[in-house]
Write a protein that holds these residues in place. Structure first.
Motif, PDB file in Angstrom:
ATOM      1  N   ALA A 182      63.281  83.923  10.931  1.00 39.82           N
ATOM      2  CA  ALA A 182      62.477  85.128  11.162  1.00 39.82           C
ATOM      3  C   ALA A 182      62.805  85.731  12.519  1.00 39.82           C
ATOM      4  O   ALA A 182      63.258  85.037  13.440  1.00 39.82           O
ATOM      5  CB  ALA A 182      60.992  84.809  11.070  1.00 39.82           C
ATOM      6  N   ARG A 183      62.548  87.033  12.610  1.00 38.08           N
ATOM      7  CA  ARG A 183      62.570  87.740  13.891  1.00 38.08           C
ATOM      8  C   ARG A 183      61.134  88.051  14.269  1.00 38.08           C
ATOM      9  O   ARG A 183      60.376  88.601  13.471  1.00 38.08           O
ATOM     10  CB  ARG A 183      63.369  89.047  13.787  1.00 38.08           C
ATOM     11  N   LEU A 184      60.780  87.694  15.490  1.00 34.43           N
ATOM     12  CA  LEU A 184      59.408  87.879  15.950  1.00 34.43           C
ATOM     13  C   LEU A 184      59.349  88.988  16.992  1.00 34.43           C
ATOM     14  O   LEU A 184      60.026  88.914  18.018  1.00 34.43           O
ATOM     15  CB  LEU A 184      58.870  86.581  16.558  1.00 34.43           C
ATOM     16  N   PRO A 185      58.536  90.031  16.771  1.00 38.41           N
ATOM     17  CA  PRO A 185      58.390  91.065  17.803  1.00 38.41           C
ATOM     18  C   PRO A 185      57.641  90.518  19.009  1.00 38.41           C
ATOM     19  O   PRO A 185      56.646  89.802  18.860  1.00 38.41           O
ATOM     20  CB  PRO A 185      57.597  92.159  17.093  1.00 38.41           C
ATOM     21  N   LEU A 186      58.127  90.849  20.180  1.00 40.44           N
ATOM     22  CA  LEU A 186      57.493  90.427  21.430  1.00 40.44           C
ATOM     23  C   LEU A 186      56.760  91.628  22.008  1.00 40.44           C
ATOM     24  O   LEU A 186      57.377  92.631  22.383  1.00 40.44           O
ATOM     25  CB  LEU A 186      58.546  89.898  22.408  1.00 40.44           C
ATOM     26  N   ALA A 187      55.455  91.529  22.077  1.00 40.27           N
ATOM     27  CA  ALA A 187      54.636  92.675  22.449  1.00 40.27           C
ATOM     28  C   ALA A 187      54.844  93.064  23.906  1.00 40.27           C
ATOM     29  O   ALA A 187      54.982  92.213  24.790  1.00 40.27           O
ATOM     30  CB  ALA A 187      53.164  92.369  22.199  1.00 40.27           C
ATOM     31  N   SER A 188      54.838  94.347  24.162  1.00 38.87           N
ATOM     32  CA  SER A 188      54.811  94.869  25.521  1.00 38.87           C
ATOM     33  C   SER A 188      53.392  94.762  26.069  1.00 38.87           C
ATOM     34  O   SER A 188      52.435  94.472  25.328  1.00 38.87           O
ATOM     35  CB  SER A 188      55.245  96.330  25.525  1.00 38.87           C
ATOM     36  N   ALA A 189      53.243  95.017  27.357  1.00 39.65           N
ATOM     37  CA  ALA A 189      51.902  95.024  27.940  1.00 39.65           C
ATOM     38  C   ALA A 189      51.031  96.090  27.285  1.00 39.65           C
ATOM     39  O   ALA A 189      49.835  95.876  27.047  1.00 39.65           O
ATOM     40  CB  ALA A 189      52.002  95.264  29.447  1.00 39.65           C
ATOM     41  N   GLU A 190      51.639  97.233  26.962  1.00 40.64           N
ATOM     42  CA  GLU A 190      50.880  98.318  26.340  1.00 40.64           C
ATOM     43  C   GLU A 190      50.415  97.943  24.933  1.00 40.64           C
ATOM     44  O   GLU A 190      49.268  98.217  24.543  1.00 40.64           O
ATOM     45  CB  GLU A 190      51.728  99.588  26.297  1.00 40.64           C
ATOM     46  N   GLU A 191      51.295  97.309  24.162  1.00 40.43           N
ATOM     47  CA  GLU A 191      50.913  96.876  22.820  1.00 40.43           C
ATOM     48  C   GLU A 191      49.801  95.830  22.884  1.00 40.43           C
ATOM     49  O   GLU A 191      48.853  95.857  22.082  1.00 40.43           O
ATOM     50  CB  GLU A 191      52.124  96.279  22.102  1.00 40.43           C
ATOM     51  N   THR A 192      49.922  94.886  23.816  1.00 38.93           N
ATOM     52  CA  THR A 192      48.889  93.865  23.965  1.00 38.93           C
ATOM     53  C   THR A 192      47.556  94.500  24.322  1.00 38.93           C
ATOM     54  O   THR A 192      46.500  94.115  23.793  1.00 38.93           O
ATOM     55  CB  THR A 192      49.307  92.843  25.036  1.00 38.93           C
ATOM     56  N   ALA A 193      47.593  95.508  25.191  1.00 39.05           N
ATOM     57  CA  ALA A 193      46.362  96.186  25.583  1.00 39.05           C
ATOM     58  C   ALA A 193      45.714  96.901  24.410  1.00 39.05           C
ATOM     59  O   ALA A 193      44.479  96.932  24.291  1.00 39.05           O
ATOM     60  CB  ALA A 193      46.653  97.177  26.711  1.00 39.05           C
ATOM     61  N   THR A 238      34.730  88.375  19.884  1.00 34.64           N
ATOM     62  CA  THR A 238      35.939  88.762  19.181  1.00 34.64           C
ATOM     63  C   THR A 238      37.129  88.112  19.870  1.00 34.64           C
ATOM     64  O   THR A 238      37.071  87.771  21.055  1.00 34.64           O
ATOM     65  CB  THR A 238      36.109  90.287  19.137  1.00 34.64           C
ATOM     66  N   VAL A 239      38.224  87.921  19.126  1.00 40.02           N
ATOM     67  CA  VAL A 239      39.304  87.045  19.558  1.00 40.02           C
ATOM     68  C   VAL A 239      40.641  87.771  19.563  1.00 40.02           C
ATOM     69  O   VAL A 239      40.957  88.521  18.631  1.00 40.02           O
ATOM     70  CB  VAL A 239      39.395  85.812  18.618  1.00 40.02           C
ATOM     71  N   VAL A 240      41.415  87.526  20.619  1.00 42.63           N
ATOM     72  CA  VAL A 240      42.831  87.879  20.653  1.00 42.63           C
ATOM     73  C   VAL A 240      43.612  86.583  20.833  1.00 42.63           C
ATOM     74  O   VAL A 240      43.515  85.927  21.874  1.00 42.63           O
ATOM     75  CB  VAL A 240      43.165  88.857  21.799  1.00 42.63           C
ATOM     76  N   LEU A 241      44.350  86.193  19.800  1.00 44.87           N
ATOM     77  CA  LEU A 241      45.140  84.960  19.819  1.00 44.87           C
ATOM     78  C   LEU A 241      46.596  85.289  20.097  1.00 44.87           C
ATOM     79  O   LEU A 241      47.190  86.120  19.412  1.00 44.87           O
ATOM     80  CB  LEU A 241      45.010  84.239  18.478  1.00 44.87           C
ATOM     81  N   LYS A 242      47.178  84.609  21.100  1.00 42.67           N
ATOM     82  CA  LYS A 242      48.608  84.707  21.371  1.00 42.67           C
ATOM     83  C   LYS A 242      49.217  83.354  21.030  1.00 42.67           C
ATOM     84  O   LYS A 242      49.200  82.428  21.826  1.00 42.67           O
ATOM     85  CB  LYS A 242      48.862  85.058  22.839  1.00 42.67           C
ATOM     86  N   ASN A 297      51.742  88.701  19.120  1.00 40.89           N
ATOM     87  CA  ASN A 297      52.885  87.825  19.371  1.00 40.89           C
ATOM     88  C   ASN A 297      53.641  88.303  20.600  1.00 40.89           C
ATOM     89  O   ASN A 297      53.753  89.499  20.850  1.00 40.89           O
ATOM     90  CB  ASN A 297      53.810  87.816  18.146  1.00 40.89           C
ATOM     91  N   GLY A 298      54.164  87.325  21.357  1.00 41.95           N
ATOM     92  CA  GLY A 298      54.870  87.729  22.556  1.00 41.95           C
ATOM     93  C   GLY A 298      55.239  86.571  23.440  1.00 41.95           C
ATOM     94  O   GLY A 298      55.080  85.400  23.087  1.00 41.95           O
ATOM     95  N   ASP A 299      55.703  86.935  24.626  1.00 44.91           N
ATOM     96  CA  ASP A 299      56.135  85.955  25.620  1.00 44.91           C
ATOM     97  C   ASP A 299      55.271  86.107  26.864  1.00 44.91           C
ATOM     98  O   ASP A 299      54.078  86.431  26.757  1.00 44.91           O
ATOM     99  CB  ASP A 299      57.631  86.118  25.906  1.00 44.91           C
ATOM    100  N   LYS A 300      55.843  85.900  28.036  1.00 47.37           N
ATOM    101  CA  LYS A 300      55.063  85.941  29.273  1.00 47.37           C
ATOM    102  C   LYS A 300      54.407  87.307  29.495  1.00 47.37           C
ATOM    103  O   LYS A 300      53.329  87.399  30.080  1.00 47.37           O
ATOM    104  CB  LYS A 300      55.955  85.581  30.461  1.00 47.37           C
ATOM    105  N   THR A 301      55.041  88.368  29.015  1.00 48.64           N
ATOM    106  CA  THR A 301      54.456  89.696  29.182  1.00 48.64           C
ATOM    107  C   THR A 301      53.090  89.769  28.512  1.00 48.64           C
ATOM    108  O   THR A 301      52.109  90.261  29.096  1.00 48.64           O
ATOM    109  CB  THR A 301      55.391  90.762  28.586  1.00 48.64           C
TER     110      THR A 301
END
Length: 511
Positions: free
Chosen positions: A48-59, A184-188, A218-222
């Motif tokens: 699979a390819r996993l999208p890594l969210a930007s700070a804006e997407e996470t927000a 409410t929950v945001v899971l990374k 989904n994402g990394d350190k960002t």
């Protein structure tokens, strides 16, 4: 609900899925243009390819959770519990599917993955009793015609950052309690093992959870840093290595968040001369090599007290050599490590162990592995005569490497455990009740097993260690988990005139 996720186990050759986030009750495609690969550890194939969210997407995901919070906070406990019960039943129905997803991305054998799902389900069942757990207290006439009562209320949007080694169980240490208490929950999830979290999101939707209450980014350190610093995140729950746990704790608290950050471990298993050595050998194998040693509660240091070491090491070695390592879907005893980098790191520690002068009794780099392709395998590895200065003793290897340290007395064994900078779990094997009682009193560790090698507590108790194994004051699940995800209020009231609610002969309900 029909899953939007194709089976990872079926992905092969050119079949590479593109995954997504989950926000507002539906899939959210990645827009950052950054991706990472998800691999099958048993074959080395990219699945699979996993999208890594930007700070804006996470927000954006956090804002979705924030918008859903007021209505969920004000939803009755009865309705919340009904949804939790439906989610529990869906988890039971899809437990096998989730286990297969775990094995395809983490590598642990299917039976181990099924056990992980079952232990996570225990927290859901605990959270189904949230109405009792949220009860406050009351005092009538604390002063003349003045009453006092206490209540607990949710925090708001809570962040969960979970590790690769338990894609289902560890997030479920937190989100059932968080949701049940009205948050409410945001899971990374870990980018190595993302699919189980997305499937769980679908099951929540099918259970009737309102849109936006459970979200996955989904994402990394960002993405992690955005969760840690965003002003609308009220708390953060984290499980991972000690350096990252410390970073999460310091960053989150610096931004005003309540944080529970569970870190690494170096768990000891002390075996006294009176112990049943066959039982001890069996359990050393189970606790040292289960899930390829990729457990924060794995036994990685065995302390043999007195003259039992030669016999005990021989028994462990015989059992280790008999284990079959390979693809976790083939009925093997032990699966691969999660990535090739993990395999290289563990192999490096084995080299360092030999260099330190320890005796390499069983070398897990040798032999054949039951798998197709180029999987990330290291078999069970056993060292004897290990120095407490060696890196295989001091470091959390997170692989199937068991080190035997020999001491002469019980007191030396306890001193060894207590001198460790970690304090997650430990075990004592003995038939002496007095020694066991003394051990559980003297040892400086958060979770203790007596003839139990992996003392993970039941959901109605709380999970967490001492020293560098925990940053923050609150452990996971149990009553401490309920308190972590809520705040207390004390209300003092005086009513000078009685009120009349009118006539209603209907049967009262709790809706």
């Amino acid at each position: 609900m029909t899953s939007t996720l194709s089976s990872p186990a079926a992905a092969s050759g050119d079949t590479v899925r593109t995954l997504h986030h989950w926000s507002g009750g539906q899939r959210l495609d990645g827009a950052s243009g950054r991706f990472s690969d998800v691999t099958d550890p048993a074959t080395g194939a990219v699945t699979a390819r996993l999208p890594l969210a930007s700070a804006e997407e996470t927000a954006v995901v956090i804002e979705t959770a924030k918008a859903a919070f007021p209505a969920w906070r004000d939803t009755s406990l009865a309705k919340r519990t009904q949804i939790l019960f439906r989610f529990r039943e869906l988890l039971n129905a899809h437990a096998g599917e989730l286990a297969e997803i775990i094995t395809s991305e983490h590598g642990k054998v299917v039976s181990d993955a099924a056990g992980e799902v079952a232990r996570g389900q225990e927290v859901v069942e605990f959270a189904c009793g949230i109405a009792h757990l949220m009860k406050g207290s009351a005092t009538e006439n604390a002063s003349t015609r003045v009453d006092v009562h206490s209540i607990r209320q949710p925090l708001g949007v809570v962040g969960i950052i979970s590790p690769f080694n338990f894609p289902v169980m560890v997030p479920m240490w937190f989100f059932p309690v968080a949701i049940a208490t009205g948050n409410t929950v945001v899971l990374k999830p870990s980018e190595k093992v993302p699919t189980a979290a997305l499937r769980i999101a679908e099951l929540w939707a099918e259970a009737g959870l309102p849109d936006g209450v459970f979200n996955v980014v989904n994402g990394d350190k960002t993405a992690v840093d955005t969760v840690l610093t965003h002003p609308d995140i009220a708390s953060v729950s984290f499980v991972g290595s000690t350096p990252i746990a410390q970073y999460v704790y310091e960053t989150g608290t610096a931004h005003g968040k309540r944080v529970q950050a569970l870190g690494g471990a170096k768990n000891h298993m002390v075996v006294l001369p009176d112990a049943d050595l066959d039982l001890a050998a069996d359990q050393a194998i189970n606790a040292g090599f289960g899930s390829a040693g990729e457990r924060c509660m794995a036994i990685s240091a065995l302390v043999a007290v007195g003259d039992i070491a030669d016999t005990l090491v021989g028994k462990i070695a015989d059992r280790a050599r008999a284990l079959r390592t390979g693809d976790g879907r083939r009925g093997c005893d032990m699966g691969p490590l999660v990535t090739d980098a993990a395999r290289e790191r563990v192999s490096g520690y084995i080299d360092a162990g030999v260099g330190s002068g320890a005796t390499l009794v069983v070398d897990g780099r040798e032999g054949e592995f039951d798998a197709d392709g180029s999987g990330f395998f290291v078999g069970p590895t056993l060292f004897d005569h290990v120095s407490t200065e060696a890196s295989i003793y001091t470091d959390e290897i997170f692989g199937p490497v068991l080190s035997v340290v020999r001491v002469d007395t019980y007191d030396e064994a306890v001193d060894l455990v207590n001198s460790s900078p970690y304090g997650n779990g430990t075990a004592l094997f003995t038939n002496d009740g007095g020694a066991a009682r003394r051990f559980q009193n003297e040892v400086e560790v958060g979770m203790i097993g007596i003839n139990v090698p992996v003392p993970v507590p039941m959901a109605y108790y709380s999970f967490g260690g001492w020293k560098n194994s925990l940053f923050g004051d609150t452990h996971a699940h149990g009553t401490e988990g309920v308190h972590f995800f809520t705040r207390g209020k004390v209300v003092t009231t005086r009513w000078l005139d009685p009120s009349h609610a009118g006539v209603n002969l209907g049967f009262p309900t709790n809706a």
